[in-house]
Every structure is written in C-alpha cells, then in structure tokens.
Write an enzyme that holds these catalytic residues in place. Sequence first.
Site, PDB file in Angstrom:
ATOM      1  N   GLU A   1     -23.468 108.580  49.829  1.00  0.00           N
ATOM      2  CA  GLU A   1     -22.844 109.838  49.385  1.00  0.00           C
ATOM      3  C   GLU A   1     -21.560 109.962  50.188  1.00  0.00           C
ATOM      4  OE1 GLU A   1     -23.761 111.895  47.069  1.00  0.00           O
ATOM      5  OE2 GLU A   1     -25.795 111.216  46.640  1.00  0.00           O
TER       6      GLU A   1
ATOM      7  N   GLU B   1      -8.986 113.371  50.920  1.00  0.00           N
ATOM      8  CA  GLU B   1      -9.698 114.630  51.202  1.00  0.00           C
ATOM      9  C   GLU B   1      -9.035 115.348  52.370  1.00  0.00           C
ATOM     10  OE1 GLU B   1     -13.530 113.154  52.383  1.00  0.00           O
ATOM     11  OE2 GLU B   1     -14.493 114.608  51.086  1.00  0.00           O
TER      12      GLU B   1
ATOM     13  N   LYS C   1     -30.341 109.275  61.901  1.00  0.00           N
ATOM     14  CA  LYS C   1     -29.253 109.337  62.879  1.00  0.00           C
ATOM     15  C   LYS C   1     -28.314 110.453  62.446  1.00  0.00           C
ATOM     16  CE  LYS C   1     -25.162 108.176  63.552  1.00  0.00           C
ATOM     17  NZ  LYS C   1     -24.729 109.308  64.372  1.00  0.00           N
TER      18      LYS C   1
ATOM     19  N   CYS D   1     -17.849 117.888  50.746  1.00  0.00           N
ATOM     20  CA  CYS D   1     -17.406 116.750  49.932  1.00  0.00           C
ATOM     21  C   CYS D   1     -17.108 117.181  48.502  1.00  0.00           C
ATOM     22  CB  CYS D   1     -18.473 115.676  49.943  1.00  0.00           C
ATOM     23  SG  CYS D   1     -20.076 116.338  49.500  1.00  0.00           S
TER      24      CYS D   1
END
Length: 628
Positions: A264, A395, A189, A298
């Site tokens: 992750e 982040e 997906k 990331c």
Amino acid sequence: MSMGTETVVARLKASGLLQTKGLIGGKWTDAYDGRTIEVNNPASGDVIASVACMGEKETKDAISSAYDAFGHWSKLTAADRSSHLRKWYNLLIQHKEELGQLITLEQGKPLKEAIGEVGYGASFIEFFAEEAKRVYGDIIPSTLPDRRLFVLKQPVGVVGAITPWNFPLAMITRKVGPALACGCTVVIKPSEFTPLTAIAAAELALQSGIPPGVLNVVMGDAPSIGNSLLESPLVRKITFTGSTVVGKKLMAGAADSVKKVSLELGGNAPCIVFDDADLEVALKGSLATKFRNSGQTCVCANRILVQEGIYEKFTSAFSNAVQNLKVGNGFNEGVVQGPLINESAVKKVESFVQDAILKGAKVLVGGKRHSLGFTFYEPTIIGDVKNEMLIARQEVFGPVAPIIRFKTEEEAIQIANDTNAGLAAYIFTNSIKRSWRVSEALEYGIVGVNEGLVSTEVAPFGGYKQSGLGREGSKYGLDEYLEYAYLIFVYTEARIHLVWRKIELFENLSDLVWMLFDNLSGGLMEVVEDVEGLGSVDTLEVVTEGWGCVGLVEMDPKEVWVLVFPMVDWHGLTCVVPYEIVEVVHSKDEKGRINSIVIRCYHVVDWIVNWVLMSDYFEGSTTRSERD
Ligand SMILES: NC(=O)c1ccc[n+]([C@@H]2O[C@H](COP(=O)([O-])OP(=O)(O)OC[C@H]3O[C@@H](n4cnc5c(N)ncnc54)[C@H](O)[C@@H]3O)[C@@H](O)[C@H]2O)c1
Ligand SMILES: O=CCCC(=O)O
C-alpha cells in the site's frame, strides 16, 4: 516535557498502555544490546518515551516465535480465531480514549480524529473476526466423471507487517486482522516515529488471550528489521504500507525467496470539480479529502482540478473555508489541523511550495510555516498550478491544496491519469452519465463520487500502478494471507478391492479389536459405535497401514464377517479411505446368503458415498492371510 504532554503521559502510564518494550513470543523484551530510540511529540518536540531499538537478532527471534505459534494458531477452528479477534476488538473499543490520546501524542492528529482512527482501526479487527468464519473453498466441476476437484484455502504462514506513522493503529489492524483471521501469525514493525500505539494494541491483544507468538512487535532499526524479515525463509509474506521508494526496495528484497508481497504505497490523488457540481458538496468533500490528518494520508487529494466555469466561485469559497481551519496541538479544543510529523516533512512541503511559486503558481491562502512554530504549517491553497510542477507530480503529504484549472472532461481525465500513482481519485458532478464515464476512465483503485471520505473496512483499499499491489479491508483483504491448494480426488469403485474375512464371534469387544490388530497389520482402531453384543450390523472403523476395515456384518449368530479393503494408492496419494460409517445395510437371498451390502460412509472429503457391493464380490473373496 511541557505540562500538557507530561499530564497525558502520566495518565497513559497509569493505564498500563504506555509501554516501551517490543513483544517477542508473548514476552515484553528490551533491545538485546539495551539500545533505545526516542519517540517525540510532534506538536511540542517533547520526548514522550524511549523505546527499545531492535534489529536483526530480535527480529529473528520474533520470526521463530511466530513460526512456532503458527502450528497451533492455524489449526484452531475459525470460530476460535474469530472469538479471539472479537475479544481484541472489544478491548480496543473499551480503550478508545487512551489509544486516541497515544495517537495524538506521538502522531499529532487532533484528538477527535485520533479517536476516530481507533474506531476505524478496530473495525478491521471486528470485520475480520466475522470474515474468519467465511474463508470458504471451492468445488470445481470436473472435466472427468470419476474425480472431484477442490480448492482449499490455507494460511500463507508467518507474515512480516511493516507500517507507517500516519495511521499508527489502523495501518496495523488492516493487516493483522485478516492475517490472524486466516490463521497466519505476524511480526509487526511499526514506524519508529509511532511505536507506542502499536505496543499498546499488542498489549490489548495479549490481554484478549491471543496466544504468545501469534503477534510480535519489533521496532527500531528499519533496514535491519526489514532485511531480517526479507531474508528469513520462515517468513512467507511481506505486507507493507508506506512510501513507494521503500515499497520498491522491499519488493525487490522479497524476490530472492519469492515471498508473497502486498504493498500500500503513495498516492497522487486528483480531486476533480466539474462545472455541474453542487458547490457545497464539492467544498465539503474537497476539504475533507485534502485536510484530513493535515494532508498526511495516502488518499488525501494531492491535486484539485477545477473546471473553468466554477473555478472562481470554488476557489473563493474554498479559500474562506481553509482560512478558518483551526491549527494547533491536537489536544486543544476545536483544533482540526495538527502538526506535521517532523521537521523533514515541513521542509519537503516548503520546497514543493517554493518550486510551484517559482514556476508561476500563486499562493491564495497560507504558504508558510505557522506562527505556532515546531512542525506546524499553515493550511495552504495555491492557484494556477500546472501538472508539470513538483507539487502535482509527487505527494506533498501536508496541508497544501494545489489548484489546477481545466476546460474539458477529456482534459481533466488526461491530467488526472498523468501520474505513476493510482490510489484514490475524487470527482464532484451532478451528472450521472459523467459520474460513470469519468469513474471508469480514471486509472485509480478507489474513486469517490461526490464524497471525500472513502475509507471503510468493508470496501477494498488499494491502488493501481505504483500505488501498490493487493487490497486491504473487505472480503478481498483475506486473499493476501491465503494460499490456494488445488486438490484432486479420484473416486472409483473399480479401484476398491474388497476382501471379506470370516472371523469367530468374539466374547467381547477387546478380543475382537486385538484380533483385528493382529490380522490387519496393526494401526489405529476407533470404535465408531458400541459393538457390545454385536447387532445384525455393527460398525467399526479400523485404519491400518495399507488396509482398512470398515464394517462388521453378522451373517450368522456364530460368525462375524469383516469387510476389509486396501487403501487405494493413486499417484502416490493414499485416498478413498472412508473415515466414518453412517450405515451398513445388507440383504440376503432366499438361501440366507448375503447378496448385497450397502455401506454409507463419509468420504475423506465429507461427501457421503454409497458403496454397493453385490454378491459377485463375495464369491471370489479371499482373506488377508491368503492374499499375503
Ligand atoms: N497506500 C496506503 O494505504 C498508504 C497508507 C498510509 C501511508 N501510505 C504512504 O506512506 C508514506 C508515509 O509513510 P512513511 O513516511 O512512514 O513511509 P516510509 O516508507 O518512510 O516508512 C514506512 C515504514 O517502512 C519502514 N522502513 C523504512 N525503510 C525501510 C527499510 N529499508 N526496510 C524496511 N522497512 C523500512 C519505516 O520504518 C516504516 O515503518 C506516504 O508515501 C503515504 O502515501 C500509504
Ligand atoms: O494513509 C492512508 C490510509 C488512510 C485510510 O485508510 O483512509
């Protein structure tokens, strides 16, 4: 659609790599209810395509296809799976340009960087094509003399792979490469923002001969697809790359059916520049880690910690470099900073910058939307940031470098570790002792020492704490798609009751075979060697229910002796059944009677065992019919 987008779209359509359907069981499929979802070019807002907007029903069918394909795919030899993956890799590289264009079109990163992602993404397929042949098990030294312990690695089954938009190809191949190498099948997906690259990669997988159903793609309604994957008992593993918030939901959802999970998730990377760093190296590394993909990775530095002795020099040189970063449409020559993925990403960056300013930080470079409009944001540096500010806690996922000043190594380590994330960290220093000391003190899964670009297919990628579970890439990446089966075999001659049976010498092989069939209660007879003319020693393997015949030994020109043994039942396991005779040798005493026979055969687990049968065994032997 603007001219630029229109031309690229037309070129990609002509190449056959811009498609809009999902892939279920090898068939390109629209959403069952005909719904579609638009994919935009973040640099212009143009609609590139409308793709199938799928949900529960399509996902269930994709899961069934993957489940059906698993039987065949998992039983291919490792070499066969490897060869499929290698062909896929070749096609990905052959279509590097088109795939790169697709990535720039739907994700926005500069074309050179996008083509770089194709090379990086394809490298996982190549690497795992090679690793497929090295999924070794183990033999464990036993605590008891009569048994052998093994670890057999087996594919986990159907995998649900959910991926983000920031690396539309590489985040897929980093999962699918090892999954397929191990023998798993996959339902992918991709992000609703970047499905086109995923579809193109799947098209190339089909072209490479990867069988239908091994790799399926469904996209559209994320929660509905996600829930279908989580709820299906056929799905044995969820692998996810994306935000920590969604990762936690998936982990909770997988608990009900206790699926294997790897995650992750987001990072909050510190990039620590010590006084003793080489300024040039620190600048190059910090620029690379902060501004790669416009800050949307990331592992991008989220906080730049600079020691007070080098603070002024570093910030001034860093500001010069950042001012010169060319921003624009990723297709334009010389552009190194593309747009952010969408309006909400820009709003998030704006709010973080605003929060920092309100709390006393100073904008040194940039600090606002770019004059190009849309989702472009100026490459930005903010000084005097404190670790308590929002921009240092979460982040930012944009081209903003917050700089935090520190005094001592201990303080830097404390600030760096003061976060729930633990994905990547960077340090710049010329001291070897400090490199080791700090690297080991950092609670991070990846540490770059004097290096800002750390990603490679050969090294394990993954985080500590809330940055995730498991590792991708490298030999460790295979573990996420394997179950370890522990097998114990008991090997003991005492358990084997041998029965010798005298039979007539038969005219021909088929009579002999039928006799065995009759007498040994039926079963498969497999001629290991041509027994035509029965030599002094012939070998026949007959596996019957409850009885096996491992050898024919001629004792006399008129007699043939058949060695029969019962299959051994040990704790419900039928075992100690030899399956391939290597050699049967007998010797006779002075009266011409057989007094020993050695049967060398492959055991069920491929050791060669020698069964030495002494004459004592033959004295009290019975025939099968007598036993019955
Ligand atoms: N650690 C890593 O290797 C890594 C790599 C790339 C990106 N990321 C992280 O990903 C984030 C950015 O990506 P994003 O915005 O696409 O993340 P996201 O979590 O919003 O989305 C990731 C994927 O999850 C899907 N999704 C969203 N809600 C879902 C649900 N309820 N059920 C099932 N699927 C759902 C999305 O459609 C998408 O495909 C950042 O936090 C970044 O740090 C981590
Ligand atoms: O965004 C995270 C992945 C980036 C990478 O693999 O280097």
